[in-house]
Design a protein around this motif. Structure first.
Motif, PDB file in Angstrom:
ATOM      1  N   ARG A  55     -11.480 -34.584 -53.752  1.00  0.00           N
ATOM      2  CA  ARG A  55     -11.809 -34.974 -52.385  1.00  0.00           C
ATOM      3  C   ARG A  55     -13.308 -34.716 -52.206  1.00  0.00           C
ATOM      4  N   GLN A  56     -14.006 -35.662 -51.591  1.00  0.00           N
ATOM      5  CA  GLN A  56     -15.428 -35.465 -51.339  1.00  0.00           C
ATOM      6  C   GLN A  56     -15.746 -35.773 -49.893  1.00  0.00           C
ATOM      7  N   ASP A  57     -16.300 -34.780 -49.205  1.00  0.00           N
ATOM      8  CA  ASP A  57     -16.778 -34.966 -47.846  1.00  0.00           C
ATOM      9  C   ASP A  57     -18.244 -35.375 -47.890  1.00  0.00           C
ATOM     10  N   LYS A  62     -21.431 -33.468 -49.611  1.00  0.00           N
ATOM     11  CA  LYS A  62     -20.940 -32.309 -50.361  1.00  0.00           C
ATOM     12  C   LYS A  62     -20.490 -32.717 -51.755  1.00  0.00           C
ATOM     13  N   GLU A 102      -8.500 -34.481 -40.179  1.00  0.00           N
ATOM     14  CA  GLU A 102      -9.242 -33.663 -41.149  1.00  0.00           C
ATOM     15  C   GLU A 102      -9.015 -34.092 -42.600  1.00  0.00           C
ATOM     16  N   ASP A 103      -8.085 -34.990 -42.839  1.00  0.00           N
ATOM     17  CA  ASP A 103      -7.894 -35.549 -44.182  1.00  0.00           C
ATOM     18  C   ASP A 103      -8.886 -36.665 -44.470  1.00  0.00           C
ATOM     19  N   SER A 104      -9.657 -37.057 -43.490  1.00  0.00           N
ATOM     20  CA  SER A 104     -10.671 -38.101 -43.682  1.00  0.00           C
ATOM     21  C   SER A 104     -11.697 -37.627 -44.696  1.00  0.00           C
ATOM     22  N   ALA A 105     -11.903 -38.422 -45.742  1.00  0.00           N
ATOM     23  CA  ALA A 105     -12.820 -38.079 -46.828  1.00  0.00           C
ATOM     24  C   ALA A 105     -12.791 -39.228 -47.830  1.00  0.00           C
ATOM     25  N   LYS A 165     -12.390 -44.494 -49.586  1.00  0.00           N
ATOM     26  CA  LYS A 165     -12.819 -43.812 -48.367  1.00  0.00           C
ATOM     27  C   LYS A 165     -11.698 -43.885 -47.347  1.00  0.00           C
ATOM     28  N   THR A 198     -10.134 -42.930 -43.705  1.00  0.00           N
ATOM     29  CA  THR A 198     -10.425 -42.539 -42.322  1.00  0.00           C
ATOM     30  C   THR A 198      -9.101 -42.432 -41.585  1.00  0.00           C
TER      31      THR A 198
END
Lengths: 109, 114
Positions: free
Chosen positions: A37-39, A42, A81-84, A104, A106
């Motif tokens: 997972r990448q925000d 980061k 909060e799973d958006s990434a 990606k 959303t």
């Protein structure tokens, strides 16, 4: 040459709407398939390693599965909060991790 | 698992200068790597940092531009030399643990070249 293709490129879900992300791969001598997972801004955060067809791993709302040609990342009842961006990668005989371009995700409240 | 830290977290540099990025792992690891990630793109491997010997570079990356050191099993540096605006990117350090082959990533260094 090892290759990884992820689909879809982007996915919009409503909160609570379950779905799956796909990772198709070709690799010589699979040593492992990895989900990250990448925000934004980061580094990738490790989620799962799968080693052989039929294997499944779970973590909270995420479940990863593996066949001989593809892997799925199932997201159950997602939250905002799973958006990434979710990245899939394979490690084979080349010793180098080969990444897909990512999906990606959303999740709208 | 492995926890990886990088310094600096971000920097703004002038064209023609050089920047050295440091990478520290909290445990001894078998392999360390450096990646570049341009905006909206996936990760591109720059090189494998070999302990005690020269790094192994991927096609399109050369030692004169991206010299790498790895003096021990927990530390590595990447230098971006003679920078141009095209070098603006996020640079990521990564380490692979033995046994599980799992590869972990640092938080990245966001580089902007003016």
């Amino acid at each position: 040459e090892d290759q990884v293709t992820q689909s879809p490129e982007a996915l919009r879900l409503q909160e609570g709407e379950s779905s799956s992300l796909n990772c198709s791969y070709t690799v010589s001598g699979l040593r492992g398939l990895f989900w990250y997972r990448q925000d934004p801004g980061k580094g990738p955060e490790f989620l799962f390693t799968l080693y052989s067809a039929g294997e499944e791993k779970e973590k909270e709302r995420l479940k990863a599965t593996l066949t001989k040609k593809e892997s799925f990342l199932h997201i159950t009842a997602p939250k905002p909060e799973d958006s990434a961006t979710y990245l899939c990668a394979v490690l084979g005989g080349s010793e180098k991790l080969v990444f897909g371009k990512g999906t990606k995700l959303t999740v709208n409240p | 698992s492995a926890v990886i830290s990088q310094k600096p977290s971000r920097d703004i540099c002038q064209r023609g200068t050089s920047l050295t990025i440091q990478c520290q792992v909290d445990s001894q690891v078998t392999m360390m790597f450096w990646y570049r990630q341009q905006p909206g793109q996936s990760l591109t491997l720059i090189a494998t940092a070999n302990q005690g010997s020269e790094a192994t570079y991927e096609s399109g990356f050369v030692i004169d531009k991206f010299p790498i050191s790895r003096p021990n099993l927990t530390f590595s540096t990447l230098t971006v030399s003679n920078m141009s605006p095209e070098d603006s990117s996020i640079y990521l350090c990564s380490a692979r643990t033995g046994g599980t082959d799992t590869q972990y990533f640092g938080p990245g260094t966001r580089l902007t070249v003016l």
